[in-house]
Design a protein around this motif. Sequence first.
Motif, PDB file in Angstrom:
ATOM      1  N   TYR A   5      28.076 -27.413  20.777  1.00  0.00           N
ATOM      2  CA  TYR A   5      28.218 -26.071  21.340  1.00  0.00           C
ATOM      3  C   TYR A   5      27.173 -25.157  20.708  1.00  0.00           C
ATOM      4  O   TYR A   5      27.082 -25.066  19.490  1.00  0.00           O
ATOM      5  N   THR A  33      31.301 -22.770  28.053  1.00  0.00           N
ATOM      6  CA  THR A  33      32.627 -22.330  27.638  1.00  0.00           C
ATOM      7  C   THR A  33      32.535 -20.855  27.283  1.00  0.00           C
ATOM      8  O   THR A  33      31.663 -20.457  26.503  1.00  0.00           O
ATOM      9  N   VAL A  35      34.802 -17.846  25.648  1.00  0.00           N
ATOM     10  CA  VAL A  35      36.017 -17.543  24.891  1.00  0.00           C
ATOM     11  C   VAL A  35      36.191 -16.031  24.883  1.00  0.00           C
ATOM     12  O   VAL A  35      35.320 -15.302  24.400  1.00  0.00           O
ATOM     13  N   ASN A  96      40.275 -19.221  27.322  1.00  0.00           N
ATOM     14  CA  ASN A  96      39.149 -20.146  27.194  1.00  0.00           C
ATOM     15  C   ASN A  96      38.779 -20.627  28.600  1.00  0.00           C
ATOM     16  O   ASN A  96      39.550 -21.340  29.233  1.00  0.00           O
ATOM     17  N   ASN A  98      36.317 -22.843  30.869  1.00  0.00           N
ATOM     18  CA  ASN A  98      35.374 -23.966  30.824  1.00  0.00           C
ATOM     19  C   ASN A  98      34.749 -24.133  32.201  1.00  0.00           C
ATOM     20  O   ASN A  98      35.468 -24.273  33.193  1.00  0.00           O
TER      21      ASN A  98
END
Length: 163
Positions: A5, A33, A35, A96, A98
Amino acid sequence: MPSTYEPIATTTLGSAAADITISSIPTTYTDLTLVWVGTTSGGSGVRLQVNADTATNYSRVYLQGDGTTASSSLSSSQSSINSPVATSTSIPSFINFNFFSYAGSTNKTMLINYSADYNGTGSTIAQVALWRSTSAINSIKVYVPSGTFNVGTTATLYGIKAA
Protein backbone atom coordinates in the motif's frame (compact mmCIF):
# COMPACT_ATOMS: atom_id res chain seq x y z
CA MET A 1 -0.69 -0.62 5.98
CA PRO A 2 1.18 -3.47 4.28
CA SER A 3 4.18 -2.52 2.13
CA THR A 4 2.08 -3.03 -1.01
CA TYR A 5 0.00 0.00 0.00
CA GLU A 6 1.34 3.43 -0.97
CA PRO A 7 -0.32 6.59 0.35
CA ILE A 8 -1.49 8.76 -2.54
CA ALA A 9 -3.28 11.58 -0.69
CA THR A 10 -4.49 12.44 2.80
CA THR A 11 -6.95 15.15 3.78
CA THR A 12 -7.56 16.10 7.41
CA LEU A 13 -10.16 18.81 7.82
CA GLY A 14 -9.09 21.91 9.74
CA SER A 15 -12.57 23.36 9.26
CA ALA A 16 -15.97 21.82 8.58
CA ALA A 17 -16.64 20.86 4.95
CA ALA A 18 -19.49 19.26 3.00
CA ASP A 19 -17.14 17.01 1.02
CA ILE A 20 -13.62 15.71 0.54
CA THR A 21 -12.49 15.20 -3.04
CA ILE A 22 -9.29 13.46 -4.07
CA SER A 23 -8.42 14.07 -7.71
CA SER A 24 -5.60 13.42 -10.17
CA ILE A 25 -5.44 9.76 -9.13
CA PRO A 26 -2.67 8.02 -11.09
CA THR A 27 -3.43 4.80 -12.98
CA THR A 28 -0.23 3.08 -11.84
CA TYR A 29 -1.77 0.77 -9.21
CA THR A 30 -3.89 -2.36 -9.47
CA ASP A 31 -6.46 -1.31 -6.84
CA LEU A 32 -7.27 1.55 -4.47
CA THR A 33 -8.32 1.78 -0.84
CA LEU A 34 -9.87 4.91 0.68
CA VAL A 35 -10.02 5.07 4.48
CA TRP A 36 -12.46 7.65 5.91
CA VAL A 37 -12.66 8.34 9.66
CA GLY A 38 -14.83 11.09 11.07
CA THR A 39 -18.05 12.58 12.31
CA THR A 40 -20.72 14.73 10.69
CA SER A 41 -22.64 17.75 11.93
CA GLY A 42 -26.03 16.43 10.90
CA GLY A 43 -25.55 12.73 11.59
CA SER A 44 -26.26 11.89 7.95
CA GLY A 45 -24.79 8.99 6.01
CA VAL A 46 -21.60 9.36 4.00
CA ARG A 47 -21.95 9.12 0.22
CA LEU A 48 -19.45 8.53 -2.56
CA GLN A 49 -19.19 9.49 -6.22
CA VAL A 50 -16.36 8.86 -8.68
CA ASN A 51 -15.21 11.05 -11.56
CA ALA A 52 -17.90 13.62 -10.66
CA ASP A 53 -20.52 11.21 -12.04
CA THR A 54 -23.93 12.26 -10.68
CA ALA A 55 -25.95 10.12 -13.13
CA THR A 56 -27.76 6.96 -11.99
CA ASN A 57 -24.79 4.67 -12.65
CA TYR A 58 -24.35 3.20 -9.16
CA SER A 59 -25.77 0.04 -7.59
CA ARG A 60 -25.23 -1.60 -4.21
CA VAL A 61 -26.24 -4.45 -1.96
CA TYR A 62 -25.49 -4.42 1.74
CA LEU A 63 -25.71 -6.49 4.91
CA GLN A 64 -26.00 -4.69 8.24
CA GLY A 65 -26.00 -5.83 11.85
CA ASP A 66 -25.86 -4.23 15.28
CA GLY A 67 -25.70 -7.27 17.56
CA THR A 68 -29.48 -7.42 17.92
CA THR A 69 -30.95 -7.13 14.45
CA ALA A 70 -29.77 -7.68 10.91
CA SER A 71 -30.96 -6.23 7.62
CA SER A 72 -30.07 -6.14 3.96
CA SER A 73 -31.05 -4.15 0.93
CA LEU A 74 -30.43 -3.76 -2.79
CA SER A 75 -30.44 -0.43 -4.62
CA SER A 76 -29.81 0.14 -8.30
CA SER A 77 -29.75 3.15 -10.61
CA GLN A 78 -28.55 5.47 -7.84
CA SER A 79 -26.69 8.78 -8.25
CA SER A 80 -24.12 7.81 -5.58
CA ILE A 81 -23.05 5.01 -3.28
CA ASN A 82 -24.94 5.65 -0.04
CA SER A 83 -24.10 4.60 3.47
CA PRO A 84 -27.03 2.62 4.85
CA VAL A 85 -26.62 4.20 8.32
CA ALA A 86 -26.07 7.69 9.58
CA THR A 87 -22.81 8.69 11.19
CA SER A 88 -22.50 10.03 14.70
CA THR A 89 -22.04 13.70 15.48
CA SER A 90 -19.56 12.85 18.26
CA ILE A 91 -18.30 9.23 17.95
CA PRO A 92 -16.04 8.72 14.90
CA SER A 93 -17.20 6.31 12.24
CA PHE A 94 -14.83 4.26 10.08
CA ILE A 95 -15.37 3.48 6.39
CA ASN A 96 -13.00 1.47 4.22
CA PHE A 97 -13.71 1.74 0.47
CA ASN A 98 -11.91 -0.79 -1.76
CA PHE A 99 -11.86 -0.15 -5.52
CA PHE A 100 -10.88 -3.15 -7.64
CA SER A 101 -9.24 -2.78 -11.08
CA TYR A 102 -10.01 0.94 -10.89
CA ALA A 103 -7.99 1.75 -14.02
CA GLY A 104 -9.30 -1.16 -16.11
CA SER A 105 -11.76 -1.00 -18.99
CA THR A 106 -14.64 -2.83 -17.25
CA ASN A 107 -17.33 -1.63 -14.84
CA LYS A 108 -15.84 -0.83 -11.42
CA THR A 109 -16.62 -2.96 -8.36
CA MET A 110 -16.19 -1.85 -4.77
CA LEU A 111 -16.24 -3.54 -1.40
CA ILE A 112 -17.09 -1.18 1.44
CA ASN A 113 -16.91 -1.84 5.18
CA TYR A 114 -18.53 0.51 7.69
CA SER A 115 -18.35 0.75 11.43
CA ALA A 116 -20.68 3.39 12.83
CA ASP A 117 -22.25 4.25 16.17
CA TYR A 118 -25.31 6.42 15.66
CA ASN A 119 -27.45 7.18 18.72
CA GLY A 120 -25.68 4.48 20.73
CA THR A 121 -26.49 1.63 18.32
CA GLY A 122 -23.21 0.40 16.90
CA SER A 123 -23.54 -1.01 13.41
CA THR A 124 -21.28 -2.99 11.13
CA ILE A 125 -22.05 -3.00 7.44
CA ALA A 126 -20.56 -4.85 4.47
CA GLN A 127 -21.53 -3.48 1.09
CA VAL A 128 -20.75 -4.51 -2.49
CA ALA A 129 -21.16 -1.71 -4.99
CA LEU A 130 -20.87 -1.18 -8.73
CA TRP A 131 -20.13 1.90 -10.79
CA ARG A 132 -21.34 1.23 -14.30
CA SER A 133 -18.55 2.88 -16.27
CA THR A 134 -15.51 1.62 -18.15
CA SER A 135 -13.54 4.82 -17.45
CA ALA A 136 -10.57 4.73 -15.11
CA ILE A 137 -11.31 6.27 -11.70
CA ASN A 138 -9.39 9.55 -11.52
CA SER A 139 -11.27 11.32 -8.72
CA ILE A 140 -13.22 10.25 -5.65
CA LYS A 141 -15.62 12.45 -3.71
CA VAL A 142 -17.00 11.56 -0.28
CA TYR A 143 -19.74 13.86 0.99
CA VAL A 144 -22.79 14.24 3.17
CA PRO A 145 -26.16 15.20 1.65
CA SER A 146 -26.92 17.52 4.58
CA GLY A 147 -24.64 19.09 7.15
CA THR A 148 -20.86 18.85 7.03
CA PHE A 149 -17.93 16.69 7.99
CA ASN A 150 -16.61 17.91 11.34
CA VAL A 151 -13.12 19.25 12.02
CA GLY A 152 -10.62 16.39 12.27
CA THR A 153 -12.37 14.13 9.75
CA THR A 154 -9.72 12.33 7.69
CA ALA A 155 -9.67 10.63 4.29
CA THR A 156 -6.56 8.78 3.09
CA LEU A 157 -6.28 7.18 -0.35
CA TYR A 158 -3.84 4.29 -0.84
CA GLY A 159 -2.72 2.75 -4.09
CA ILE A 160 -2.13 -0.99 -4.03
CA LYS A 161 1.00 -1.94 -5.97
CA ALA A 162 0.15 -5.60 -6.54
CA ALA A 163 -3.05 -7.30 -5.50
